[in-house]
Design a protein around this motif. Sequence first.
Motif, PDB file in Angstrom:
ATOM      1  N   LYS A 195      49.358  25.402  74.100  1.00 18.38           N
ATOM      2  CA  LYS A 195      49.255  25.636  72.658  1.00 18.38           C
ATOM      3  C   LYS A 195      48.173  26.664  72.327  1.00 18.38           C
ATOM      4  O   LYS A 195      48.342  27.469  71.412  1.00 18.38           O
ATOM      5  CB  LYS A 195      48.977  24.330  71.904  1.00 18.38           C
ATOM      6  N   PHE A 196      47.072  26.647  73.085  1.00 15.46           N
ATOM      7  CA  PHE A 196      46.014  27.632  72.842  1.00 15.46           C
ATOM      8  C   PHE A 196      46.534  29.043  73.067  1.00 15.46           C
ATOM      9  O   PHE A 196      46.267  29.952  72.285  1.00 15.46           O
ATOM     10  CB  PHE A 196      44.799  27.378  73.749  1.00 15.46           C
ATOM     11  N   GLU A 197      47.279  29.231  74.137  1.00 18.26           N
ATOM     12  CA  GLU A 197      47.811  30.554  74.453  1.00 18.26           C
ATOM     13  C   GLU A 197      48.885  30.960  73.440  1.00 18.26           C
ATOM     14  O   GLU A 197      48.954  32.118  73.025  1.00 18.26           O
ATOM     15  CB  GLU A 197      48.395  30.541  75.867  1.00 18.26           C
ATOM     16  N   LEU A 198      49.701  30.004  73.015  1.00 20.09           N
ATOM     17  CA  LEU A 198      50.736  30.307  72.021  1.00 20.09           C
ATOM     18  C   LEU A 198      50.128  30.752  70.692  1.00 20.09           C
ATOM     19  O   LEU A 198      50.689  31.590  69.996  1.00 20.09           O
ATOM     20  CB  LEU A 198      51.630  29.078  71.795  1.00 20.09           C
ATOM     21  N   ALA A 199      48.994  30.163  70.360  1.00 22.91           N
ATOM     22  CA  ALA A 199      48.350  30.470  69.073  1.00 22.91           C
ATOM     23  C   ALA A 199      47.412  31.666  69.157  1.00 22.91           C
ATOM     24  O   ALA A 199      46.796  32.028  68.151  1.00 22.91           O
ATOM     25  CB  ALA A 199      47.581  29.249  68.579  1.00 22.91           C
ATOM     26  N   ASP A 200      47.310  32.304  70.308  1.00 20.53           N
ATOM     27  CA  ASP A 200      46.372  33.403  70.490  1.00 20.53           C
ATOM     28  C   ASP A 200      46.515  34.445  69.382  1.00 20.53           C
ATOM     29  O   ASP A 200      47.600  34.974  69.143  1.00 20.53           O
ATOM     30  CB  ASP A 200      46.592  34.064  71.851  1.00 20.53           C
ATOM     31  N   GLY A 201      45.417  34.717  68.692  1.00 24.07           N
ATOM     32  CA  GLY A 201      45.419  35.677  67.588  1.00 24.07           C
ATOM     33  C   GLY A 201      45.852  35.064  66.272  1.00 24.07           C
ATOM     34  O   GLY A 201      45.726  35.681  65.223  1.00 24.07           O
ATOM     35  N   GLY A 202      46.361  33.848  66.309  1.00 29.64           N
ATOM     36  CA  GLY A 202      46.819  33.168  65.101  1.00 29.64           C
ATOM     37  C   GLY A 202      45.967  31.947  64.805  1.00 29.64           C
ATOM     38  O   GLY A 202      44.745  31.982  64.944  1.00 29.64           O
ATOM     39  N   THR A 203      46.633  30.864  64.411  1.00 27.53           N
ATOM     40  CA  THR A 203      45.947  29.644  64.010  1.00 27.53           C
ATOM     41  C   THR A 203      46.477  28.467  64.813  1.00 27.53           C
ATOM     42  O   THR A 203      47.681  28.312  64.970  1.00 27.53           O
ATOM     43  CB  THR A 203      46.173  29.373  62.503  1.00 27.53           C
ATOM     44  N   LEU A 204      45.565  27.644  65.314  1.00 20.09           N
ATOM     45  CA  LEU A 204      45.915  26.413  66.007  1.00 20.09           C
ATOM     46  C   LEU A 204      45.397  25.263  65.164  1.00 20.09           C
ATOM     47  O   LEU A 204      44.191  25.123  64.986  1.00 20.09           O
ATOM     48  CB  LEU A 204      45.296  26.380  67.405  1.00 20.09           C
ATOM     49  N   PHE A 205      46.306  24.476  64.614  1.00 22.19           N
ATOM     50  CA  PHE A 205      45.924  23.314  63.809  1.00 22.19           C
ATOM     51  C   PHE A 205      46.121  22.078  64.664  1.00 22.19           C
ATOM     52  O   PHE A 205      47.238  21.737  65.018  1.00 22.19           O
ATOM     53  CB  PHE A 205      46.762  23.219  62.528  1.00 22.19           C
ATOM     54  N   MET A 206      45.018  21.438  65.020  1.00 24.42           N
ATOM     55  CA  MET A 206      45.072  20.237  65.860  1.00 24.42           C
ATOM     56  C   MET A 206      44.743  19.030  64.991  1.00 24.42           C
ATOM     57  O   MET A 206      43.619  18.884  64.528  1.00 24.42           O
ATOM     58  CB  MET A 206      44.107  20.367  67.021  1.00 24.42           C
ATOM     59  N   LYS A 237      50.468  36.014  62.068  1.00 21.26           N
ATOM     60  CA  LYS A 237      50.356  35.581  63.466  1.00 21.26           C
ATOM     61  C   LYS A 237      50.852  34.137  63.577  1.00 21.26           C
ATOM     62  O   LYS A 237      51.085  33.471  62.574  1.00 21.26           O
ATOM     63  CB  LYS A 237      48.902  35.680  63.934  1.00 21.26           C
ATOM     64  N   PRO A 238      50.981  33.620  64.787  1.00 23.18           N
ATOM     65  CA  PRO A 238      51.505  32.257  64.958  1.00 23.18           C
ATOM     66  C   PRO A 238      50.632  31.191  64.295  1.00 23.18           C
ATOM     67  O   PRO A 238      49.406  31.306  64.260  1.00 23.18           O
ATOM     68  CB  PRO A 238      51.493  32.057  66.477  1.00 23.18           C
ATOM     69  N   PHE A 239      51.294  30.185  63.774  1.00 26.06           N
ATOM     70  CA  PHE A 239      50.626  28.993  63.241  1.00 26.06           C
ATOM     71  C   PHE A 239      51.173  27.825  64.055  1.00 26.06           C
ATOM     72  O   PHE A 239      52.312  27.420  63.872  1.00 26.06           O
ATOM     73  CB  PHE A 239      50.921  28.814  61.745  1.00 26.06           C
ATOM     74  N   ILE A 240      50.363  27.324  64.977  1.00 23.22           N
ATOM     75  CA  ILE A 240      50.795  26.268  65.891  1.00 23.22           C
ATOM     76  C   ILE A 240      50.141  24.961  65.471  1.00 23.22           C
ATOM     77  O   ILE A 240      48.921  24.882  65.341  1.00 23.22           O
ATOM     78  CB  ILE A 240      50.405  26.596  67.356  1.00 23.22           C
ATOM     79  N   THR A 241      50.954  23.931  65.274  1.00 24.65           N
ATOM     80  CA  THR A 241      50.468  22.617  64.879  1.00 24.65           C
ATOM     81  C   THR A 241      50.622  21.659  66.048  1.00 24.65           C
ATOM     82  O   THR A 241      51.669  21.616  66.687  1.00 24.65           O
ATOM     83  CB  THR A 241      51.274  22.078  63.680  1.00 24.65           C
ATOM     84  N   GLU A 293      46.922  19.189  56.761  1.00 21.88           N
ATOM     85  CA  GLU A 293      47.840  20.234  57.212  1.00 21.88           C
ATOM     86  C   GLU A 293      48.198  21.180  56.068  1.00 21.88           C
ATOM     87  O   GLU A 293      48.349  22.379  56.271  1.00 21.88           O
ATOM     88  CB  GLU A 293      49.114  19.632  57.816  1.00 21.88           C
ATOM     89  N   ILE A 294      48.307  20.664  54.865  1.00 22.29           N
ATOM     90  CA  ILE A 294      48.578  21.524  53.701  1.00 22.29           C
ATOM     91  C   ILE A 294      47.417  22.500  53.507  1.00 22.29           C
ATOM     92  O   ILE A 294      47.632  23.695  53.296  1.00 22.29           O
ATOM     93  CB  ILE A 294      48.800  20.674  52.422  1.00 22.29           C
ATOM     94  N   ILE A 295      46.197  21.994  53.605  1.00 26.67           N
ATOM     95  CA  ILE A 295      45.021  22.853  53.452  1.00 26.67           C
ATOM     96  C   ILE A 295      44.982  23.878  54.586  1.00 26.67           C
ATOM     97  O   ILE A 295      44.660  25.048  54.359  1.00 26.67           O
ATOM     98  CB  ILE A 295      43.720  22.014  53.400  1.00 26.67           C
ATOM     99  N   ALA A 296      45.325  23.462  55.799  1.00 24.98           N
ATOM    100  CA  ALA A 296      45.373  24.409  56.925  1.00 24.98           C
ATOM    101  C   ALA A 296      46.402  25.500  56.652  1.00 24.98           C
ATOM    102  O   ALA A 296      46.176  26.681  56.944  1.00 24.98           O
ATOM    103  CB  ALA A 296      45.705  23.674  58.223  1.00 24.98           C
ATOM    104  N   ASN A 297      47.538  25.141  56.072  1.00 24.16           N
ATOM    105  CA  ASN A 297      48.563  26.131  55.716  1.00 24.16           C
ATOM    106  C   ASN A 297      48.070  27.076  54.619  1.00 24.16           C
ATOM    107  O   ASN A 297      48.396  28.262  54.631  1.00 24.16           O
ATOM    108  CB  ASN A 297      49.852  25.434  55.274  1.00 24.16           C
ATOM    109  N   VAL A 298      47.305  26.543  53.667  1.00 25.12           N
ATOM    110  CA  VAL A 298      46.731  27.382  52.608  1.00 25.12           C
ATOM    111  C   VAL A 298      45.814  28.432  53.235  1.00 25.12           C
ATOM    112  O   VAL A 298      45.901  29.615  52.917  1.00 25.12           O
ATOM    113  CB  VAL A 298      45.947  26.520  51.582  1.00 25.12           C
ATOM    114  N   ILE A 299      44.946  27.977  54.129  1.00 24.25           N
ATOM    115  CA  ILE A 299      44.007  28.900  54.780  1.00 24.25           C
ATOM    116  C   ILE A 299      44.771  29.940  55.588  1.00 24.25           C
ATOM    117  O   ILE A 299      44.544  31.137  55.445  1.00 24.25           O
ATOM    118  CB  ILE A 299      43.018  28.123  55.680  1.00 24.25           C
TER     119      ILE A 299
END
Length: 184
Positions: A154-165, A116-120, A101-107
Amino acid sequence: IKSIDTYVDINTHPLMDGEEMIGAYSIFTDVTDVNVLHKEVKRISAVAEEYGKQVKAEKFIKKNNIIGESKIYLDCVNKALKVANTDMMVLLRGENGTGKEIIANVIQGHCARKDKPFITVNCSAIPESLIESELFGYEEGSFSGASKGGKMGKFELADGGTLFMDEIGDMPYPMQAKFLRVLQ
């Protein structure tokens, strides 16, 4: 030409008698030292570039209060910073607690979608019966207890942003198959 670890530069010129070519001559110049120096410059440049990447990763880690000093971790942060400049889908693999998750936040923090949204989503924390509606949302009246007005997934919430699953491997196989279909 390489012959017995010797490099030579060959310049060939025609011998002319008026308009007629009557022969040719070649000048051979030993360029072994130049070639060896060129290879050394390339090697040193690669070392310097790698060192620069490590320094950049170390500065980033210190600036963002991230714990980690090993060369492998610095390489990972450096790769995350590099991939952040692309519009590629990224798969982060690692055991629990390794800092995915830290690496995902770095990216996400260094990419074009940083505002844009970052949804975890922790897939292992969602009950099996709710995974599909959490990821894909639902319409009002879809099932008993569905929220009035429905709910965005969650996919719709993250639209245009990042979805970290996180913990995708803990989802049931049929849900993993649906998830992969969405990614395709």
